[in-house]
Write a protein that holds these residues in place. Structure first.
Motif, PDB file in Angstrom:
ATOM      1  N   LEU A 183       0.821  -1.199   0.000  1.00  0.00           N
ATOM      2  CA  LEU A 183       0.000   0.000   0.000  1.00  0.00           C
ATOM      3  C   LEU A 183       0.861   1.257   0.000  1.00  0.00           C
ATOM      4  O   LEU A 183       0.587   2.221  -0.723  1.00  0.00           O
ATOM      5  CB  LEU A 183      -0.940   0.001   1.197  1.00  0.00           C
ATOM      6  CG  LEU A 183      -1.885  -1.199   1.342  1.00  0.00           C
ATOM      7  CD1 LEU A 183      -2.730  -1.058   2.604  1.00  0.00           C
ATOM      8  CD2 LEU A 183      -2.773  -1.357   0.118  1.00  0.00           C
ATOM      9  N   ASN A 184       1.907   1.255   0.804  1.00  0.00           N
ATOM     10  CA  ASN A 184       2.767   2.430   0.874  1.00  0.00           C
ATOM     11  C   ASN A 184       3.565   2.638  -0.405  1.00  0.00           C
ATOM     12  O   ASN A 184       3.912   3.766  -0.751  1.00  0.00           O
ATOM     13  CB  ASN A 184       3.705   2.331   2.069  1.00  0.00           C
ATOM     14  CG  ASN A 184       3.063   2.814   3.355  1.00  0.00           C
ATOM     15  OD1 ASN A 184       2.221   3.704   3.333  1.00  0.00           O
ATOM     16  ND2 ASN A 184       3.444   2.238   4.470  1.00  0.00           N
TER      17      ASN A 184
ATOM     18  N   LYS B  39       1.223   4.465  -2.618  1.00  0.00           N
ATOM     19  CA  LYS B  39       1.174   5.851  -2.144  1.00  0.00           C
ATOM     20  C   LYS B  39       2.395   6.617  -2.626  1.00  0.00           C
ATOM     21  O   LYS B  39       2.287   7.745  -3.136  1.00  0.00           O
ATOM     22  CB  LYS B  39       1.113   5.871  -0.617  1.00  0.00           C
ATOM     23  CG  LYS B  39       1.129   7.271  -0.012  1.00  0.00           C
ATOM     24  CD  LYS B  39       1.282   7.235   1.500  1.00  0.00           C
ATOM     25  CE  LYS B  39       2.728   6.979   1.886  1.00  0.00           C
ATOM     26  NZ  LYS B  39       2.974   7.181   3.329  1.00  0.00           N
TER      27      LYS B  39
ATOM     28  N   LEU C 185       2.232   7.493  -6.347  1.00  0.00           N
ATOM     29  CA  LEU C 185       1.329   8.615  -6.579  1.00  0.00           C
ATOM     30  C   LEU C 185       2.015   9.934  -6.216  1.00  0.00           C
ATOM     31  O   LEU C 185       1.952  10.920  -6.979  1.00  0.00           O
ATOM     32  CB  LEU C 185       0.054   8.425  -5.753  1.00  0.00           C
ATOM     33  CG  LEU C 185      -0.908   9.608  -5.649  1.00  0.00           C
ATOM     34  CD1 LEU C 185      -1.414  10.030  -7.020  1.00  0.00           C
ATOM     35  CD2 LEU C 185      -2.080   9.257  -4.724  1.00  0.00           C
ATOM     36  N   GLN C 186       2.661   9.978  -5.066  1.00  0.00           N
ATOM     37  CA  GLN C 186       3.320  11.211  -4.638  1.00  0.00           C
ATOM     38  C   GLN C 186       4.505  11.547  -5.544  1.00  0.00           C
ATOM     39  O   GLN C 186       4.761  12.727  -5.833  1.00  0.00           O
ATOM     40  CB  GLN C 186       3.783  11.065  -3.183  1.00  0.00           C
ATOM     41  CG  GLN C 186       2.645  10.994  -2.178  1.00  0.00           C
ATOM     42  CD  GLN C 186       3.133  10.734  -0.773  1.00  0.00           C
ATOM     43  OE1 GLN C 186       3.907   9.792  -0.530  1.00  0.00           O
ATOM     44  NE2 GLN C 186       2.719  11.570   0.169  1.00  0.00           N
TER      45      GLN C 186
ATOM     46  N   THR D 215      -6.142  -1.549  -3.172  1.00  0.00           N
ATOM     47  CA  THR D 215      -5.133  -0.515  -2.946  1.00  0.00           C
ATOM     48  C   THR D 215      -5.655   0.844  -3.395  1.00  0.00           C
ATOM     49  O   THR D 215      -5.463   1.859  -2.720  1.00  0.00           O
ATOM     50  CB  THR D 215      -3.845  -0.860  -3.712  1.00  0.00           C
ATOM     51  OG1 THR D 215      -3.368  -2.137  -3.283  1.00  0.00           O
ATOM     52  CG2 THR D 215      -2.770   0.188  -3.462  1.00  0.00           C
ATOM     53  N   SER D 216      -6.335   0.876  -4.545  1.00  0.00           N
ATOM     54  CA  SER D 216      -6.900   2.128  -5.049  1.00  0.00           C
ATOM     55  C   SER D 216      -7.933   2.685  -4.074  1.00  0.00           C
ATOM     56  O   SER D 216      -7.965   3.895  -3.807  1.00  0.00           O
ATOM     57  CB  SER D 216      -7.538   1.898  -6.422  1.00  0.00           C
ATOM     58  OG  SER D 216      -6.582   1.477  -7.375  1.00  0.00           O
TER      59      SER D 216
ATOM     60  N   TRP E   4      -8.087   2.067  -0.861  1.00  0.00           N
ATOM     61  CA  TRP E   4      -7.360   2.495   0.344  1.00  0.00           C
ATOM     62  C   TRP E   4      -6.784   3.895   0.151  1.00  0.00           C
ATOM     63  O   TRP E   4      -6.926   4.766   1.020  1.00  0.00           O
ATOM     64  CB  TRP E   4      -6.247   1.493   0.665  1.00  0.00           C
ATOM     65  CG  TRP E   4      -5.453   1.837   1.889  1.00  0.00           C
ATOM     66  CD1 TRP E   4      -5.809   1.624   3.196  1.00  0.00           C
ATOM     67  CD2 TRP E   4      -4.149   2.439   1.936  1.00  0.00           C
ATOM     68  NE1 TRP E   4      -4.818   2.056   4.048  1.00  0.00           N
ATOM     69  CE2 TRP E   4      -3.787   2.556   3.301  1.00  0.00           C
ATOM     70  CE3 TRP E   4      -3.260   2.875   0.959  1.00  0.00           C
ATOM     71  CZ2 TRP E   4      -2.569   3.113   3.697  1.00  0.00           C
ATOM     72  CZ3 TRP E   4      -2.043   3.429   1.355  1.00  0.00           C
ATOM     73  CH2 TRP E   4      -1.712   3.543   2.710  1.00  0.00           C
ATOM     74  N   LEU E   5      -6.142   4.138  -0.994  1.00  0.00           N
ATOM     75  CA  LEU E   5      -5.585   5.457  -1.263  1.00  0.00           C
ATOM     76  C   LEU E   5      -6.679   6.519  -1.313  1.00  0.00           C
ATOM     77  O   LEU E   5      -6.521   7.626  -0.787  1.00  0.00           O
ATOM     78  CB  LEU E   5      -4.831   5.448  -2.598  1.00  0.00           C
ATOM     79  CG  LEU E   5      -3.427   4.863  -2.599  1.00  0.00           C
ATOM     80  CD1 LEU E   5      -2.931   4.686  -4.035  1.00  0.00           C
ATOM     81  CD2 LEU E   5      -2.470   5.752  -1.815  1.00  0.00           C
TER      82      LEU E   5
ATOM     83  N   HIS F 163      -8.391   6.985   2.398  1.00  0.00           N
ATOM     84  CA  HIS F 163      -7.535   7.380   3.516  1.00  0.00           C
ATOM     85  C   HIS F 163      -7.436   8.897   3.574  1.00  0.00           C
ATOM     86  O   HIS F 163      -7.373   9.571   2.552  1.00  0.00           O
ATOM     87  CB  HIS F 163      -6.136   6.777   3.341  1.00  0.00           C
ATOM     88  CG  HIS F 163      -5.352   6.680   4.613  1.00  0.00           C
ATOM     89  ND1 HIS F 163      -4.896   7.783   5.295  1.00  0.00           N
ATOM     90  CD2 HIS F 163      -4.942   5.594   5.332  1.00  0.00           C
ATOM     91  CE1 HIS F 163      -4.233   7.389   6.367  1.00  0.00           C
ATOM     92  NE2 HIS F 163      -4.255   6.073   6.427  1.00  0.00           N
TER      93      HIS F 163
ATOM     94  N   THR G 110      -2.069  12.926  -1.304  1.00  0.00           N
ATOM     95  CA  THR G 110      -2.473  11.619  -1.831  1.00  0.00           C
ATOM     96  C   THR G 110      -3.950  11.615  -2.235  1.00  0.00           C
ATOM     97  O   THR G 110      -4.506  10.562  -2.522  1.00  0.00           O
ATOM     98  CB  THR G 110      -2.231  10.507  -0.791  1.00  0.00           C
ATOM     99  OG1 THR G 110      -2.945  10.812   0.420  1.00  0.00           O
ATOM    100  CG2 THR G 110      -0.750  10.355  -0.488  1.00  0.00           C
TER     101      THR G 110
END
Length: 434
Positions: free
Chosen positions: A131-132, A135, A138-139, A166-167, A169-170, A173, A190
Protein backbone atom coordinates in the motif's frame (compact mmCIF):
# COMPACT_ATOMS: atom_id res chain seq x y z
CA UNK A 1 3.92 -13.24 20.29
CA UNK A 2 5.50 -10.53 18.16
CA UNK A 3 9.23 -10.25 18.74
CA UNK A 4 10.75 -7.00 19.95
CA UNK A 5 12.07 -6.05 16.52
CA UNK A 6 8.68 -6.57 14.97
CA UNK A 7 6.93 -4.44 17.61
CA UNK A 8 9.34 -1.57 17.13
CA UNK A 9 9.09 -1.83 13.37
CA UNK A 10 5.33 -1.52 13.43
CA UNK A 11 5.41 2.08 14.59
CA UNK A 12 7.43 2.96 11.50
CA UNK A 13 5.03 1.39 9.04
CA UNK A 14 2.56 4.23 8.86
CA UNK A 15 5.22 6.78 7.99
CA UNK A 16 7.09 4.34 5.76
CA UNK A 17 9.13 6.18 3.12
CA UNK A 18 12.37 5.76 1.28
CA UNK A 19 15.44 7.37 2.75
CA UNK A 20 17.30 7.47 -0.53
CA UNK A 21 17.15 10.70 -2.51
CA UNK A 22 16.32 10.24 -6.16
CA UNK A 23 17.44 12.53 -8.89
CA UNK A 24 14.96 14.15 -11.21
CA UNK A 25 13.55 11.52 -13.57
CA UNK A 26 14.57 11.77 -17.20
CA UNK A 27 12.32 9.20 -18.89
CA UNK A 28 13.02 8.22 -22.46
CA UNK A 29 9.80 8.64 -24.45
CA UNK A 30 9.39 6.47 -27.52
CA UNK A 31 6.60 5.84 -30.05
CA UNK A 32 3.80 3.89 -28.43
CA UNK A 33 3.80 0.11 -28.75
CA UNK A 34 1.89 -1.18 -31.77
CA UNK A 35 -0.11 -3.50 -29.49
CA UNK A 36 -2.32 -0.51 -28.58
CA UNK A 37 -3.39 0.03 -32.20
CA UNK A 38 -3.30 3.82 -32.02
CA UNK A 39 -3.29 5.85 -35.20
CA UNK A 40 -1.98 8.93 -33.36
CA UNK A 41 1.46 10.11 -34.45
CA UNK A 42 2.09 11.89 -31.14
CA UNK A 43 1.22 9.19 -28.56
CA UNK A 44 4.30 8.09 -26.69
CA UNK A 45 5.45 5.85 -23.84
CA UNK A 46 8.23 5.61 -21.27
CA UNK A 47 8.79 2.29 -19.52
CA UNK A 48 10.38 1.20 -16.25
CA UNK A 49 10.50 4.65 -14.66
CA UNK A 50 11.82 4.10 -11.11
CA UNK A 51 10.10 5.77 -8.15
CA UNK A 52 12.17 3.85 -5.58
CA UNK A 53 15.21 1.62 -5.30
CA UNK A 54 13.52 -1.82 -5.32
CA UNK A 55 13.10 -3.71 -8.59
CA UNK A 56 9.31 -3.58 -8.42
CA UNK A 57 9.14 0.15 -7.67
CA UNK A 58 8.65 1.19 -11.27
CA UNK A 59 5.88 2.41 -13.54
CA UNK A 60 5.14 2.64 -17.24
CA UNK A 61 3.77 5.93 -18.53
CA UNK A 62 1.72 6.57 -21.68
CA UNK A 63 1.06 10.10 -22.95
CA UNK A 64 -1.10 11.54 -25.71
CA UNK A 65 1.86 13.81 -26.49
CA UNK A 66 4.98 15.23 -24.85
CA UNK A 67 3.71 18.76 -25.40
CA UNK A 68 1.63 20.18 -22.55
CA UNK A 69 0.29 18.40 -19.45
CA UNK A 70 -2.52 15.87 -19.17
CA UNK A 71 -4.91 14.37 -16.63
CA UNK A 72 -3.72 10.95 -15.50
CA UNK A 73 -5.23 7.54 -14.78
CA UNK A 74 -3.05 5.35 -12.57
CA UNK A 75 -3.63 1.60 -12.93
CA UNK A 76 -2.61 -0.65 -10.00
CA UNK A 77 -2.33 -4.32 -10.88
CA UNK A 78 -3.69 -7.30 -8.97
CA UNK A 79 -2.04 -10.54 -7.94
CA UNK A 80 -3.06 -11.14 -4.35
CA UNK A 81 -0.18 -8.92 -3.15
CA UNK A 82 2.14 -11.85 -3.86
CA UNK A 83 2.54 -11.45 -7.62
CA UNK A 84 1.57 -9.53 -10.71
CA UNK A 85 3.46 -6.70 -12.38
CA UNK A 86 2.80 -3.46 -14.27
CA UNK A 87 3.73 -5.15 -17.55
CA UNK A 88 0.25 -6.66 -17.66
CA UNK A 89 -0.75 -3.46 -19.41
CA UNK A 90 0.98 -4.74 -22.58
CA UNK A 91 -0.59 -8.20 -22.43
CA UNK A 92 -4.21 -8.17 -21.30
CA UNK A 93 -6.83 -7.03 -23.76
CA UNK A 94 -8.84 -5.04 -21.21
CA UNK A 95 -5.76 -3.11 -20.13
CA UNK A 96 -4.79 -2.46 -23.75
CA UNK A 97 -8.27 -1.11 -24.44
CA UNK A 98 -8.03 1.13 -21.36
CA UNK A 99 -4.77 2.69 -22.50
CA UNK A 100 -6.18 3.26 -25.98
CA UNK A 101 -9.42 4.74 -24.66
CA UNK A 102 -7.75 7.25 -22.36
CA UNK A 103 -5.06 8.31 -24.82
CA UNK A 104 -7.71 8.82 -27.50
CA UNK A 105 -9.49 11.11 -25.03
CA UNK A 106 -6.41 13.15 -24.15
CA UNK A 107 -5.66 11.48 -20.81
CA UNK A 108 -2.33 9.95 -19.76
CA UNK A 109 -2.10 6.46 -18.25
CA UNK A 110 0.42 4.96 -15.83
CA UNK A 111 0.75 1.31 -14.82
CA UNK A 112 2.38 1.09 -11.38
CA UNK A 113 4.31 -1.75 -9.79
CA UNK A 114 4.93 -2.34 -6.09
CA UNK A 115 6.82 -4.65 -3.75
CA UNK A 116 4.88 -7.80 -2.89
CA UNK A 117 4.45 -9.93 0.21
CA UNK A 118 6.76 -12.93 0.49
CA UNK A 119 4.92 -16.03 -0.63
CA UNK A 120 7.18 -18.82 0.63
CA UNK A 121 9.29 -17.05 3.28
CA UNK A 122 8.21 -15.12 6.38
CA UNK A 123 7.44 -11.46 5.66
CA UNK A 124 8.06 -9.03 8.53
CA UNK A 125 6.18 -6.06 7.02
CA UNK A 126 3.06 -7.34 5.28
CA UNK A 127 0.47 -5.60 3.14
CA UNK A 128 1.30 -2.07 4.33
CA UNK A 129 4.49 -2.40 2.27
CA UNK A 130 2.42 -2.78 -0.91
CA UNK A 131 0.00 0.00 0.00
CA UNK A 132 2.77 2.43 0.87
CA UNK A 133 4.53 1.71 -2.41
CA UNK A 134 1.38 2.73 -4.30
CA UNK A 135 1.17 5.85 -2.14
CA UNK A 136 4.80 6.66 -2.91
CA UNK A 137 4.28 6.20 -6.64
CA UNK A 138 1.33 8.62 -6.58
CA UNK A 139 3.32 11.21 -4.64
CA UNK A 140 6.36 10.73 -6.89
CA UNK A 141 4.30 11.33 -10.02
CA UNK A 142 2.70 14.38 -8.44
CA UNK A 143 6.07 15.85 -7.40
CA UNK A 144 7.60 15.34 -10.84
CA UNK A 145 4.41 16.23 -12.71
CA UNK A 146 6.10 18.78 -14.97
CA UNK A 147 8.82 16.37 -16.06
CA UNK A 148 6.19 13.67 -16.69
CA UNK A 149 3.74 16.01 -18.51
CA UNK A 150 1.02 15.37 -15.92
CA UNK A 151 -1.55 17.73 -14.41
CA UNK A 152 -1.10 16.94 -10.68
CA UNK A 153 -4.61 18.15 -9.85
CA UNK A 154 -6.32 15.68 -12.20
CA UNK A 155 -5.39 12.14 -11.16
CA UNK A 156 -7.71 9.14 -10.91
CA UNK A 157 -7.15 5.52 -9.93
CA UNK A 158 -8.21 2.20 -11.39
CA UNK A 159 -7.32 -1.28 -10.20
CA UNK A 160 -8.33 -4.91 -10.13
CA UNK A 161 -8.36 -7.30 -7.17
CA UNK A 162 -5.47 -6.31 -4.88
CA UNK A 163 -4.90 -3.26 -7.07
CA UNK A 164 -8.55 -2.31 -6.66
CA UNK A 165 -8.32 -2.59 -2.89
CA UNK A 166 -5.13 -0.51 -2.95
CA UNK A 167 -6.90 2.13 -5.05
CA UNK A 168 -9.81 2.25 -2.57
CA UNK A 169 -7.36 2.49 0.34
CA UNK A 170 -5.58 5.46 -1.26
CA UNK A 171 -8.86 7.15 -2.17
CA UNK A 172 -10.51 6.78 1.25
CA UNK A 173 -7.53 7.38 3.52
CA UNK A 174 -7.15 10.89 4.92
CA UNK A 175 -4.49 12.82 3.03
CA UNK A 176 -1.14 11.16 3.81
CA UNK A 177 0.96 14.17 2.84
CA UNK A 178 3.64 14.97 5.42
CA UNK A 179 4.09 18.77 5.22
CA UNK A 180 7.06 18.79 7.58
CA UNK A 181 8.93 15.89 6.00
CA UNK A 182 12.47 16.63 4.78
CA UNK A 183 11.55 14.53 1.74
CA UNK A 184 9.67 16.76 -0.75
CA UNK A 185 7.98 13.75 -2.35
CA UNK A 186 6.40 12.77 0.98
CA UNK A 187 5.01 16.30 1.24
CA UNK A 188 2.73 15.66 -1.76
CA UNK A 189 -1.00 15.10 -1.39
CA UNK A 190 -2.47 11.62 -1.83
CA UNK A 191 -5.99 12.85 -2.67
CA UNK A 192 -7.39 11.89 -6.07
CA UNK A 193 -10.35 12.78 -8.28
CA UNK A 194 -12.08 9.40 -8.62
CA UNK A 195 -11.49 5.66 -8.30
CA UNK A 196 -12.68 2.57 -10.18
CA UNK A 197 -12.41 -0.70 -8.25
CA UNK A 198 -12.88 -4.04 -10.01
CA UNK A 199 -13.18 -7.18 -7.89
CA UNK A 200 -11.92 -5.30 -4.86
CA UNK A 201 -11.68 -6.58 -1.33
CA UNK A 202 -13.83 -4.44 0.95
CA UNK A 203 -11.25 -4.10 3.70
CA UNK A 204 -7.85 -5.46 4.67
CA UNK A 205 -9.01 -5.84 8.24
CA UNK A 206 -9.65 -9.53 7.65
CA UNK A 207 -11.33 -9.93 11.03
CA UNK A 208 -14.15 -7.80 9.56
CA UNK A 209 -14.61 -10.47 6.91
CA UNK A 210 -16.00 -12.66 9.70
CA UNK A 211 -17.85 -10.01 11.69
CA UNK A 212 -19.18 -7.84 8.87
CA UNK A 213 -18.67 -9.10 5.31
CA UNK A 214 -19.60 -12.77 5.71
CA UNK A 215 -21.80 -12.57 8.79
CA UNK A 216 -25.15 -14.20 8.00
CA UNK A 217 -23.95 -14.50 4.40
CA UNK A 218 -26.84 -16.79 3.39
CA UNK A 219 -29.59 -14.89 5.18
CA UNK A 220 -30.15 -17.88 7.44
CA UNK A 221 -27.79 -16.94 10.26
CA UNK A 222 -24.73 -18.70 8.86
CA UNK A 223 -21.36 -17.03 9.46
CA UNK A 224 -18.10 -17.66 7.67
CA UNK A 225 -15.53 -17.55 10.42
CA UNK A 226 -11.93 -16.40 10.66
CA UNK A 227 -10.90 -20.04 11.13
CA UNK A 228 -12.53 -20.93 7.81
CA UNK A 229 -10.90 -17.95 6.09
CA UNK A 230 -7.49 -18.98 7.44
CA UNK A 231 -8.06 -22.53 6.23
CA UNK A 232 -8.71 -21.32 2.69
CA UNK A 233 -5.96 -18.69 2.57
CA UNK A 234 -3.58 -20.74 4.78
CA UNK A 235 -2.46 -19.46 8.14
CA UNK A 236 1.04 -18.80 6.80
CA UNK A 237 -0.29 -16.44 4.14
CA UNK A 238 -2.57 -14.71 6.64
CA UNK A 239 0.34 -14.31 9.04
CA UNK A 240 2.52 -12.78 6.32
CA UNK A 241 -0.30 -10.43 5.40
CA UNK A 242 0.16 -8.69 8.76
CA UNK A 243 3.92 -9.06 8.98
CA UNK A 244 3.89 -12.20 11.12
CA UNK A 245 1.81 -13.55 13.99
CA UNK A 246 1.65 -16.74 16.01
CA UNK A 247 -2.11 -17.31 16.13
CA UNK A 248 -5.47 -15.99 14.99
CA UNK A 249 -6.12 -14.94 18.58
CA UNK A 250 -3.17 -12.57 18.33
CA UNK A 251 -4.85 -10.84 15.39
CA UNK A 252 -7.81 -9.82 17.54
CA UNK A 253 -6.00 -9.31 20.85
CA UNK A 254 -2.56 -7.85 20.12
CA UNK A 255 -2.74 -4.01 20.29
CA UNK A 256 -0.16 -3.60 17.52
CA UNK A 257 -2.08 -5.86 15.16
CA UNK A 258 -5.36 -4.16 16.03
CA UNK A 259 -3.74 -0.85 15.07
CA UNK A 260 -2.38 -2.43 11.88
CA UNK A 261 -5.85 -3.70 10.95
CA UNK A 262 -7.34 -0.25 11.54
CA UNK A 263 -4.76 1.37 9.26
CA UNK A 264 -5.57 -0.96 6.35
CA UNK A 265 -9.35 -0.88 6.83
CA UNK A 266 -10.83 1.02 3.89
CA UNK A 267 -14.34 0.76 5.33
CA UNK A 268 -13.20 2.50 8.49
CA UNK A 269 -11.49 5.29 6.54
CA UNK A 270 -14.50 6.27 4.42
CA UNK A 271 -15.90 9.76 4.89
CA UNK A 272 -17.93 12.31 2.97
CA UNK A 273 -14.88 14.07 1.54
CA UNK A 274 -13.72 10.96 -0.35
CA UNK A 275 -13.76 11.02 -4.16
CA UNK A 276 -16.42 9.44 -6.40
CA UNK A 277 -16.31 5.64 -6.41
CA UNK A 278 -17.22 3.13 -9.12
CA UNK A 279 -17.45 -0.51 -7.96
CA UNK A 280 -17.81 -3.56 -10.16
CA UNK A 281 -17.84 -7.03 -8.67
CA UNK A 282 -18.65 -9.78 -11.12
CA UNK A 283 -17.81 -12.88 -9.10
CA UNK A 284 -20.56 -15.46 -9.42
CA UNK A 285 -19.58 -17.29 -6.23
CA UNK A 286 -22.42 -18.16 -3.86
CA UNK A 287 -20.55 -19.59 -0.88
CA UNK A 288 -17.63 -17.51 0.48
CA UNK A 289 -15.33 -20.52 0.21
CA UNK A 290 -15.77 -20.44 -3.58
CA UNK A 291 -14.16 -17.00 -3.88
CA UNK A 292 -13.23 -15.61 -0.48
CA UNK A 293 -11.13 -12.76 -1.94
CA UNK A 294 -13.54 -11.46 -4.58
CA UNK A 295 -16.99 -12.52 -3.43
CA UNK A 296 -19.72 -10.05 -4.39
CA UNK A 297 -20.36 -9.38 -0.70
CA UNK A 298 -17.12 -7.39 -0.71
CA UNK A 299 -18.52 -5.11 -3.39
CA UNK A 300 -21.86 -4.89 -1.61
CA UNK A 301 -20.23 -3.78 1.64
CA UNK A 302 -18.10 -1.20 -0.18
CA UNK A 303 -21.23 0.25 -1.75
CA UNK A 304 -23.22 0.27 1.50
CA UNK A 305 -20.47 1.89 3.53
CA UNK A 306 -19.63 4.49 0.86
CA UNK A 307 -23.27 5.58 0.64
CA UNK A 308 -23.62 5.67 4.42
CA UNK A 309 -20.42 7.75 4.66
CA UNK A 310 -21.91 10.34 2.32
CA UNK A 311 -19.46 9.99 -0.57
CA UNK A 312 -20.75 12.32 -3.26
CA UNK A 313 -21.10 9.70 -6.03
CA UNK A 314 -21.17 5.92 -5.69
CA UNK A 315 -21.86 3.75 -8.74
CA UNK A 316 -21.94 -0.04 -8.62
CA UNK A 317 -22.39 -3.05 -10.86
CA UNK A 318 -22.74 -6.20 -8.73
CA UNK A 319 -24.92 -8.62 -10.71
CA UNK A 320 -24.91 -11.43 -8.12
CA UNK A 321 -26.45 -8.96 -5.65
CA UNK A 322 -28.85 -7.56 -8.30
CA UNK A 323 -27.17 -4.16 -8.09
CA UNK A 324 -26.87 -1.98 -11.18
CA UNK A 325 -26.59 1.75 -10.46
CA UNK A 326 -24.20 2.78 -13.23
CA UNK A 327 -26.77 4.57 -15.44
CA UNK A 328 -25.18 2.86 -18.43
CA UNK A 329 -21.73 4.25 -17.68
CA UNK A 330 -18.67 1.99 -17.51
CA UNK A 331 -15.59 2.56 -15.39
CA UNK A 332 -13.59 4.25 -18.13
CA UNK A 333 -16.39 6.70 -18.91
CA UNK A 334 -16.79 7.36 -15.18
CA UNK A 335 -13.12 8.26 -14.84
CA UNK A 336 -13.11 10.38 -17.98
CA UNK A 337 -16.08 12.41 -16.75
CA UNK A 338 -14.70 12.92 -13.27
CA UNK A 339 -11.19 13.76 -14.44
CA UNK A 340 -12.54 16.33 -16.84
CA UNK A 341 -14.41 18.17 -14.09
CA UNK A 342 -11.97 17.64 -11.22
CA UNK A 343 -9.08 19.61 -9.82
CA UNK A 344 -7.95 18.14 -6.50
CA UNK A 345 -6.52 20.41 -3.87
CA UNK A 346 -2.88 19.33 -3.74
CA UNK A 347 -1.55 21.87 -1.30
CA UNK A 348 -0.40 20.26 1.92
CA UNK A 349 0.41 23.01 4.35
CA UNK A 350 -0.73 26.36 5.62
CA UNK A 351 2.30 28.37 4.57
CA UNK A 352 1.62 31.65 2.81
CA UNK A 353 3.19 31.91 -0.62
CA UNK A 354 4.74 35.34 -0.99
CA UNK A 355 3.94 37.21 2.21
CA UNK A 356 4.99 36.48 5.76
CA UNK A 357 1.97 38.29 7.13
CA UNK A 358 -0.15 36.41 9.65
CA UNK A 359 -3.24 34.66 8.30
CA UNK A 360 -5.84 33.02 10.53
CA UNK A 361 -8.66 30.70 9.43
CA UNK A 362 -10.73 29.74 12.44
CA UNK A 363 -12.34 27.95 14.16
CA UNK A 364 -11.01 24.66 12.82
CA UNK A 365 -12.98 22.39 13.03
CA UNK A 366 -15.79 24.80 12.15
CA UNK A 367 -19.51 24.50 12.69
CA UNK A 368 -21.90 26.85 10.88
CA UNK A 369 -19.27 29.44 9.96
CA UNK A 370 -15.57 30.21 9.81
CA UNK A 371 -13.60 33.47 9.76
CA UNK A 372 -10.56 34.65 7.81
CA UNK A 373 -8.22 37.32 9.23
CA UNK A 374 -5.20 38.55 7.31
CA UNK A 375 -3.63 41.33 9.34
CA UNK A 376 -2.37 44.37 7.42
CA UNK A 377 -3.48 42.85 4.11
CA UNK A 378 -6.56 43.36 1.96
CA UNK A 379 -8.21 40.05 1.06
CA UNK A 380 -9.08 39.93 -2.63
CA UNK A 381 -10.59 36.44 -2.99
CA UNK A 382 -11.76 33.48 -0.91
CA UNK A 383 -12.70 30.10 -2.41
CA UNK A 384 -13.80 26.91 -0.68
CA UNK A 385 -13.20 23.59 -2.47
CA UNK A 386 -14.21 20.06 -1.60
CA UNK A 387 -11.31 17.62 -1.35
CA UNK A 388 -12.16 16.37 -4.84
CA UNK A 389 -11.74 19.85 -6.24
CA UNK A 390 -15.36 20.97 -6.58
CA UNK A 391 -15.82 24.71 -5.99
CA UNK A 392 -18.32 25.09 -3.15
CA UNK A 393 -18.10 28.81 -2.32
CA UNK A 394 -16.41 31.73 -4.05
CA UNK A 395 -16.12 35.40 -3.05
CA UNK A 396 -14.04 37.84 -5.10
CA UNK A 397 -13.36 41.55 -5.54
CA UNK A 398 -13.22 41.88 -1.79
CA UNK A 399 -11.45 44.67 0.04
CA UNK A 400 -11.23 43.72 3.68
CA UNK A 401 -8.70 42.25 6.06
CA UNK A 402 -11.26 40.00 7.77
CA UNK A 403 -14.56 38.32 6.98
CA UNK A 404 -16.87 35.54 8.16
CA UNK A 405 -18.43 32.94 5.85
CA UNK A 406 -21.48 30.79 6.59
CA UNK A 407 -21.07 27.04 6.05
CA UNK A 408 -24.60 25.96 6.88
CA UNK A 409 -25.20 24.91 3.26
CA UNK A 410 -22.15 22.64 3.19
CA UNK A 411 -22.11 19.01 4.38
CA UNK A 412 -19.68 17.94 7.07
CA UNK A 413 -16.26 16.89 5.83
CA UNK A 414 -12.83 18.14 4.83
CA UNK A 415 -12.40 21.20 2.60
CA UNK A 416 -9.65 23.39 1.21
CA UNK A 417 -9.90 27.14 1.80
CA UNK A 418 -7.96 29.23 -0.71
CA UNK A 419 -7.30 32.89 0.12
CA UNK A 420 -5.58 35.53 -2.01
CA UNK A 421 -4.70 39.10 -1.10
CA UNK A 422 -4.48 42.12 -3.37
CA UNK A 423 -0.71 41.68 -3.72
CA UNK A 424 -1.24 38.21 -5.20
CA UNK A 425 -0.03 36.28 -2.15
CA UNK A 426 -1.99 33.07 -1.56
CA UNK A 427 -2.82 30.60 1.18
CA UNK A 428 -4.38 27.14 0.89
CA UNK A 429 -5.38 25.47 4.13
CA UNK A 430 -7.40 22.42 5.17
CA UNK A 431 -10.61 23.06 7.09
CA UNK A 432 -12.88 20.49 8.70
CA UNK A 433 -16.59 21.22 8.91
CA UNK A 434 -18.66 19.45 11.55
Amino acid sequence: MLNMYKSNLFFLLFTFCFSLAFSQPSPSFNPIDTVFGLSSQTATQATNIPYGSADRQIFHLFLPDTVGTYPLVIFIHGGGFTGGNPGTVFKKSDRIEEVKYFLDNGIAYASVGYQVIEEFLPDSVGVIKCLNDAKRALQFIRYYANELHINPQQIGLIGTSAGAGTSVWLATHDDMAEPNSPDPISQQSTRVCAVVAGGSQSTYDIYKWETQIYQDFDGQGTNFTLDSIAEIMSFFRLSNFYGGMDSLYEMVANPDLIQYREEVDMLGHMSSDDPPLFIYSQSGAVHPSDDVLHHSLHGLELQRTAIAAGISEVKAFIPTQSIETTDGEDGMQFLLRNLTSCATATGVGSEVNGSNASVKIYPNPARGYFSVDWSNNQIEEVAVYSFTGKLMKHLEDLSTSSLTLSTTSLPAGMYIVHVQNQAGDTLSKKLRLE
